[in-house]
Design a protein around this motif. Structure first.
Motif, PDB file in Angstrom:
ATOM      1  N   GLY A 105       0.801  -1.223   0.000  1.00  0.00           N
ATOM      2  CA  GLY A 105       0.000   0.000   0.000  1.00  0.00           C
ATOM      3  C   GLY A 105       0.830   1.267   0.000  1.00  0.00           C
ATOM      4  N   ASN A 109       1.499   7.645   5.218  1.00  0.00           N
ATOM      5  CA  ASN A 109       0.337   7.493   6.096  1.00  0.00           C
ATOM      6  C   ASN A 109      -0.912   7.963   5.349  1.00  0.00           C
ATOM      7  OD1 ASN A 109      -1.783   8.175   7.964  1.00  0.00           O
ATOM      8  ND2 ASN A 109      -0.284   7.970   9.618  1.00  0.00           N
ATOM      9  N   LEU A 111      -4.031   8.308   6.221  1.00  0.00           N
ATOM     10  CA  LEU A 111      -4.940   9.224   6.923  1.00  0.00           C
ATOM     11  C   LEU A 111      -4.399  10.652   6.893  1.00  0.00           C
ATOM     12  CD1 LEU A 111      -6.226   7.304  10.068  1.00  0.00           C
ATOM     13  CD2 LEU A 111      -7.571   8.163   8.144  1.00  0.00           C
ATOM     14  N   ARG A 317      11.378  -4.141   5.161  1.00  0.00           N
ATOM     15  CA  ARG A 317      10.723  -4.029   6.458  1.00  0.00           C
ATOM     16  C   ARG A 317      11.043  -5.269   7.287  1.00  0.00           C
ATOM     17  NH1 ARG A 317      10.289   0.535   7.762  1.00  0.00           N
ATOM     18  NH2 ARG A 317       8.930  -0.158   9.450  1.00  0.00           N
ATOM     19  N   GLU A 321       6.699  -7.673  10.688  1.00  0.00           N
ATOM     20  CA  GLU A 321       5.525  -6.890  10.273  1.00  0.00           C
ATOM     21  C   GLU A 321       4.548  -7.713   9.431  1.00  0.00           C
ATOM     22  OE1 GLU A 321       6.722  -3.278   8.378  1.00  0.00           O
ATOM     23  OE2 GLU A 321       7.196  -2.282  10.282  1.00  0.00           O
ATOM     24  N   MET A 322       5.049  -8.779   8.791  1.00  0.00           N
ATOM     25  CA  MET A 322       4.136  -9.672   8.071  1.00  0.00           C
ATOM     26  C   MET A 322       3.032 -10.159   9.000  1.00  0.00           C
ATOM     27  SD  MET A 322       6.152 -12.349   5.657  1.00  0.00           S
ATOM     28  CE  MET A 322       7.163 -13.058   6.965  1.00  0.00           C
ATOM     29  N   LEU A 325       0.933  -6.796  11.444  1.00  0.00           N
ATOM     30  CA  LEU A 325       0.035  -5.819  10.835  1.00  0.00           C
ATOM     31  C   LEU A 325      -1.215  -6.435  10.204  1.00  0.00           C
ATOM     32  CD1 LEU A 325       2.723  -3.441   9.274  1.00  0.00           C
ATOM     33  CD2 LEU A 325       1.280  -3.006  11.265  1.00  0.00           C
ATOM     34  N   VAL A 326      -1.406  -7.756  10.405  1.00  0.00           N
ATOM     35  CA  VAL A 326      -2.605  -8.398   9.834  1.00  0.00           C
ATOM     36  C   VAL A 326      -3.857  -7.946  10.583  1.00  0.00           C
ATOM     37  CG1 VAL A 326      -3.768 -10.584   9.346  1.00  0.00           C
ATOM     38  CG2 VAL A 326      -1.275 -10.400   9.105  1.00  0.00           C
ATOM     39  N   PHE A 327      -3.773  -8.005  11.902  1.00  0.00           N
ATOM     40  CA  PHE A 327      -4.908  -7.646  12.752  1.00  0.00           C
ATOM     41  C   PHE A 327      -4.512  -6.525  13.704  1.00  0.00           C
ATOM     42  CE2 PHE A 327      -5.818 -12.273  12.055  1.00  0.00           C
ATOM     43  CZ  PHE A 327      -7.064 -12.155  11.476  1.00  0.00           C
ATOM     44  N   GLN A 328      -5.503  -5.841  14.231  1.00  0.00           N
ATOM     45  CA  GLN A 328      -5.284  -4.985  15.389  1.00  0.00           C
ATOM     46  C   GLN A 328      -5.105  -5.859  16.630  1.00  0.00           C
ATOM     47  OE1 GLN A 328      -5.538  -1.322  15.665  1.00  0.00           O
ATOM     48  NE2 GLN A 328      -5.126  -1.417  13.478  1.00  0.00           N
ATOM     49  N   GLU A 329      -5.869  -6.952  16.685  1.00  0.00           N
ATOM     50  CA  GLU A 329      -5.765  -7.915  17.787  1.00  0.00           C
ATOM     51  C   GLU A 329      -5.352  -9.264  17.198  1.00  0.00           C
ATOM     52  OE1 GLU A 329      -9.133  -6.011  20.784  1.00  0.00           O
ATOM     53  OE2 GLU A 329      -9.766  -7.598  19.427  1.00  0.00           O
ATOM     54  N   PRO A 330      -4.054  -9.568  17.201  1.00  0.00           N
ATOM     55  CA  PRO A 330      -3.573 -10.793  16.542  1.00  0.00           C
ATOM     56  C   PRO A 330      -4.166 -12.055  17.169  1.00  0.00           C
ATOM     57  CG  PRO A 330      -1.748  -9.321  17.076  1.00  0.00           C
ATOM     58  CD  PRO A 330      -2.961  -8.777  17.779  1.00  0.00           C
ATOM     59  N   THR A 331      -4.321 -13.076  16.357  1.00  0.00           N
ATOM     60  CA  THR A 331      -4.845 -14.346  16.853  1.00  0.00           C
ATOM     61  C   THR A 331      -3.700 -15.160  17.456  1.00  0.00           C
ATOM     62  OG1 THR A 331      -4.463 -15.457  14.751  1.00  0.00           O
ATOM     63  CG2 THR A 331      -6.600 -14.384  15.051  1.00  0.00           C
TER      64      THR A 331
END
Lengths: 348, 361
Positions: A105, A109, A111, A317, A321-322, A325-331
Motif C-alpha cells: 500500500g 500514512n 490518513l 521491512r 511486520e508480516m 500488521l494483519v490484525f489490530q488484535e492478533p490471533t
C-alpha cells in the motif's frame, strides 16, 4: 461536453487561476514528468522491480489533485496516480516504496495524506469512496469533505463501478468519479472496452451530472474538478468526470506496447504533449519565461535525486511486520507462527 | 407477525436490564437486542443491508431498529452485495463501525472481492492506520427448506482468508454476547448466524457472558471468555466438536448415546477463526476420541483443520483417528434432500460407533 443533468451552478471559489497558481501547476507537472520517466529508468537500472508509468496523464492527474482540499477531502487512487499523489503533497518516498516492493500500500500514512493506500484491484476502491462519502453525510458537518475516486476506461467495465455510481446517486453521496480515459487497458483499446465510447455518458442513467473534458489541458481539468468539488460540497450529490487523455507509455515496465500498437499510431492518437502544450500557453500568455521553465526542470531533477536516495535507503521491512500488521488484535495462531518464524529464521 | 410484535417489545425492555437478569428469548430476539444496545452505546455504529431498515430484515434481526435509532443509523441499501461491503470499507475508513448484513450466505459470493481483497487486507495494506472494525452478519447454514444459495456454509472459505475472524453462535445467550463482543472489536468479524435456530428460545443472561447453569468441572472454560470454545455438555468417552446449528443436534445425539452408556462431551467451537486449540486439547485430551460435525462439504472443510489441531495436541493419547461427519461434496441440495445432506442423528451416531470400535493394527 456536458450531459444532463447538469452540475449545480457554483460561483464560489471560481476565480480564474492566478499566475502564481499556473506556474505552480507547471512546476508540479514538470516534477511528475521527470519522476515518472526516472522511475522507468530506475526499473531498467534495477533500483525498483516494476513501475506503472503515467506518462501523458500529467495534466489529468495534477489538475485534479490540485483541486483537493487536504483538510477535509479524501482521494482513493489506483496504482497509476503518482501525479495526483505529488500534487497533493504525499511523501513521495513513501509513495514510491510500493514500486520498490517495500509494502503493497506504500509507506506513506494514508490518513494524514488524505490519500488511500495504493490499490492494485481496478475499481476496487471506487466503492470505498462512496462509503467514505456517505460517512461525511452521516457526520452532518457543513461544507463537508468530498471523496474523489480515480479509475480508468478499463476499470469502468467492472461491476463495482456500476454499483458505486448507483449507490452514490441513491444516497446523494459527495463523491467525484474521476475517470482517466487513457485509451488503453494494457493492450485493449477503449473501443473494445467501453460500449458507446464514453464512461461519462453512462452517468445520465444514474441521474448524475457528468463532464467529459480534455484531460490534457491542466487548466480545464482543474476547473472541472473544482466545480465538481463545489457541487458535491454543497450537498448536490455525486459527479462524474471523464478526462480524455492518452497513456503514452507502456501499461507497466513489464509491458511491450509494440505488440499491440505502432509508433505511428501512438504519435497520431496521443496528440500534443500536455506538458509542452501548457508550456507554450504560459509563454504565449506571458505567465512564465524560459528561465522559469529551466528552474522548474532543475527543481524536478533535484527532487528526483532526493526521492531516489530515499528509495535506495529503504531497507526491507522487518519480517515481523508480516504478522503484526494483519490484525489490530492478533490471533494466537498467528502469534505462534510469528514465534516459529522468528526462531527458525534466526537459527538458519 | 406475532414474532415482530415480540421483537418490538424486547427493544423497549432493553433499558430495564437488571443484574443476572435471565430472560427467555429466541436467537432472533437476542441478536436484535444486541444490535439495539450496540447502536445505543456507540454512535459510530451503523447497520445496513438489503431490507434491513423499514422491513427489519427478512429474518427480522434488525426489526424496529430504524424506527428507534433513525434512518441514518439503520438503512436500506440497493440490492448489491459488493456495494454493501465496499461501502463498509469506506465507512470504516471514515471512522464508523459498520455492521452490514448479507441477506443469505450464498449472496456473500458476489461480495467476495470486497471481503477478501479489501476488508481482510486494508489494515495490513495501510500498516495498521486504517483498521476495518466491520462485523459482517451472514444468516448461514441450511435446514429451512430454502431456495438455492440460501443454505451455504462458508466458514472454511472465510477462515482461510488472512485478516478475517469468524464466529458462529449456537444459542440465544451466546448470540447476544458474541455479537456485542464482535461489534466492538477493531478487526473484521464474519458473524455466521445459524438461521435454522433463529426462533428457538433459550435463557439469556444479559448481565453475564458466562453460562450460569454450566455443569462441568471448575476450571473448564464456561463461556465467560468470549474468545474461546465452550463445553456445552460434559462427557468422558468422546468429544463431539460442532458449531452453529449442529451443536443442538450433537446434544441430542449425546442424550441418545447416553442411553447406551456412552458419555459424550459436546464442545461448541463458537470461534471458527481463531479456533480455540487449547479447548480442543483439553477436551480430547480427556476423552481421547473426537468426531467433528459440520454442515459444510467434507473436502477441505473446517473439520480437517479441527482434526489436525487435535492430532497435533493429542496424538499420543488418541484412541482413534478423528472422524468427520459433514455435508457431502455436492452443491447444497433442494429442501427435499436437505435432511439427507445435513449430518443427521443417525450419521453422527454411526461416526461415534466407528470411533469407539476402532482398534489399532
Amino acid at each position: 461536453m456536458t450531459t444532463e443533468p447538469a452540475l449545480a451552478a457554483v460561483d464560489d471559489d471560481a476565480a480564474p487561476l492566478t499566475h502564481h497558481q499556473l506556474r505552480e501547476l507547471y512546476t508540479l507537472m514538470a516534477a511528475v514528468r521527470h519522476l515518472d520517466t526516472s522511475a522507468v529508468a530506475w526499473q531498467r537500472q534495477g533500483i525498483i522491480p516494476g513501475y506503472a508509468p503515467e506518462l501523458g496523464q500529467e495534466a489529468a492527474q495534477v489538475g485534479s489533485g490540485y483541486a483537493v482540499d487536504r483538510t477535509r477531502d479524501f482521494v482513493f487512487p489506483t496504482y497509476r496516480e503518482m501525479g495526483v499523489a505529488r500534487a497533493m503533497g504525499v511523501d513521495m518516498v513513501g509513495y514510491m516504496s510500493t514500486h520498490k516492493a517495500t509494502w503493497h500500500g506504500g509507506m506513506y500514512n494514508p490518513l494524514e495524506s488524505r490519500f488511500a493506500p495504493i490499490q492494485a484491484v481496478v475499481a476496487g476502491s471506487v466503492l470505498h469512496a462512496v462509503g467514505w462519502a456517505h460517512g461525511q453525510t452521516l457526520s452532518g458537518a457543513p461544507d463537508m469533505g468530498v471523496a474523489m475516486t480515480y479509475f480508468g476506461d478499463g476499470a469502468s467495465s467492472q461491476g463495482d463501478v456500476h454499483e458505486a455510481m448507483n449507490f452514490a446517486a441513491v444516497m446523494n453521496a459527495p463523491v467525484i468519479f474521476f475517470i482517466q480515459n487513457n485509451g488503453w487497458a494494457i493492450s485493449v483499446p477503449t473501443d473494445r472496452q467501453v460500449a458507446g465510447g464514453s464512461v461519462a455518458a453512462r452517468a445520465a442513467g444514474y441521474g448524475i451530472p457528468s463532464l467529459q473534458i480534455d484531460g490534457n489541458d491542466v487548466v480545464a481539468v482543474y476547473e472541472a474538478t473544482r466545480s465538481a468539488f463545489a457541487h458535491c460540497r454543497a450537498g448536490n450529490g455525486p459527479v462524474v468526470i471523464e478526462a480524455m487523455t492518452y497513456r503514452r507509455g507502456p501499461h507497466s515496465t513489464a509491458d511491450d506496447p509494440g505488440r499491440y500498437r505502432t509508433l505511428e499510431e501512438e504519435r497520431l492518437d496521443a496528440g500534443g504533449d500536455p506538458l509542452e502544450r501548457f508550456k507554450q500557453r504560459l509563454l504565449a500568455e506571458g505567465v512564465a519565461d524560459e528561465a522559469f521553465f529551466a528552474a522548474a526542470q532543475r527543481a524536478a531533477e533535484e527532487e528526483e535525486e532526493a526521492i531516489r536516495a530515499g528509495i535506495a535507503d529503504l531497507g526491507p521491512r522487518p519480517g515481523s511486520e508480516m504478522f503484526s500488521l494483519v490484525f489490530q488484535e492478533p490471533t494466537p495462531a498467528l502469534q505462534s507462527q510469528a514465534t516459529a518464524w522468528r526462531e527458525e529464521s534466526e537459527h538458519v | 407477525m406475532s414474532e415482530t410484535t415480540t421483537t418490538v417489545r424486547s427493544i423497549g425492555d432493553s433499558t430495564d436490564t437488571g443484574a443476572s437478569d435471565v430472560q427467555q428469548m429466541s436467537m432472533q430476539q437476542a441478536l436484535n437486542r444486541a444490535l439495539d444496545e450496540v447502536l445505543a452505546e456507540n454512535p459510530k455504529t451503523v447497520i445496513f443491508g438489503e431490507d434491513c431498515g423499514r422491513l427489519g430484515g427478512v429474518f427480522r434481526i434488525t426489526d424496529g431498529l430504524q424506527a428507534k435509532h433513525g434512518e441514518e443509523r439503520v438503512f436500506d441499501t440497493p440490492l448489491a452485495e459488493s456495494g454493501i461491503l465496499g461501502m463498509s470499507v469506506g465507512l470504516a475508513m471514515a471512522g464508523f463501525h459498520p455492521i452490514p448484513e448479507v441477506q443469505f450466505d450464498g449472496f456473500a459470493y458476489p461480495a467476495i472481492n470486497q471481503i477478501v481483497c479489501q476488508i481482510a487486507r486494508m489494515n495490513y495494506r495501510s500498516r495498521g492506520t486504517l483498521p476495518m472494525p466491520i462485523t459482517l452478519r451472514v444468516p448461514s447454514f441450511g435446514g429451512i427448506r430454502a431456495p438455492e444459495h440460501h443454505g451455504e456454509s462458508l466458514e472454511a472459505l472465510f477462515a482461510h482468508v488472512p485478516g478475517l475472524k469468524v464466529v458462529s453462535p449456537s444459542n440465544p445467550h451466546d448470540a447476544y454476547h458474541l455479537l456485542k463482543y464482535a461489534a466492538t472489536r477493531p478487526d473484521p468479524v464474519i458473524f455466521m448466524e445459524p438461521k435454522s435456530r433463529y426462533w428457538q428460545k433459550g435463557p439469556v443472561d444479559v448481565a453475564h457472558a458466562a453460562h450460569g447453569q454450566a455443569t462441568h468441572d471448575a476450571g473448564v472454560d464456561d463461556g465467560g471468555s468470549l474468545t474461546g470454545a465452550r463445553v456445552v455438555r460434559d462427557g468422558r468417552h468422546l468429544t463431539l466438536v460442532a458449531w452453529g446449528a449442529m451443536v443442538s443436534r450433537c446434544l441430542q445425539v449425546a442424550e441418545l448415546a447416553a442411553e447406551d452408556g456412552i458419555d459424550v462431551e459436546v464442545l461448541d467451537l463458537r470461534w471458527l477463526k481463531p479456533i480455540d486449540a487449547e479447548a480442543l486439547a483439553r477436551s480430547v485430551g480427556k476423552t481421547r476420541r473426537a468426531v467433528v460435525v459440520h454442515e459444510a462439504p467434507l473436502t477441505s472443510g473446517l473439520g480437517a483443520e479441527v482434526a489436525q489441531l487435535i492430532t497435533q495436541s493429542c496424538f499420543e493419547t488418541l484412541k482413534a483417528p478423528v472422524e468427520r461427519i459433514t455435508g457431502f461434496d455436492v452443491p447444497y441440495p433442494s429442501g427435499d434432500l436437505e435432511d439427507e445432506y445435513i449430518p443427521n442423528i443417525d450419521r453422527i451416531l454411526f461416526g461415534i460407533q466407528r470411533v469407539l470400535e476402532y482398534r489399532r493394527g
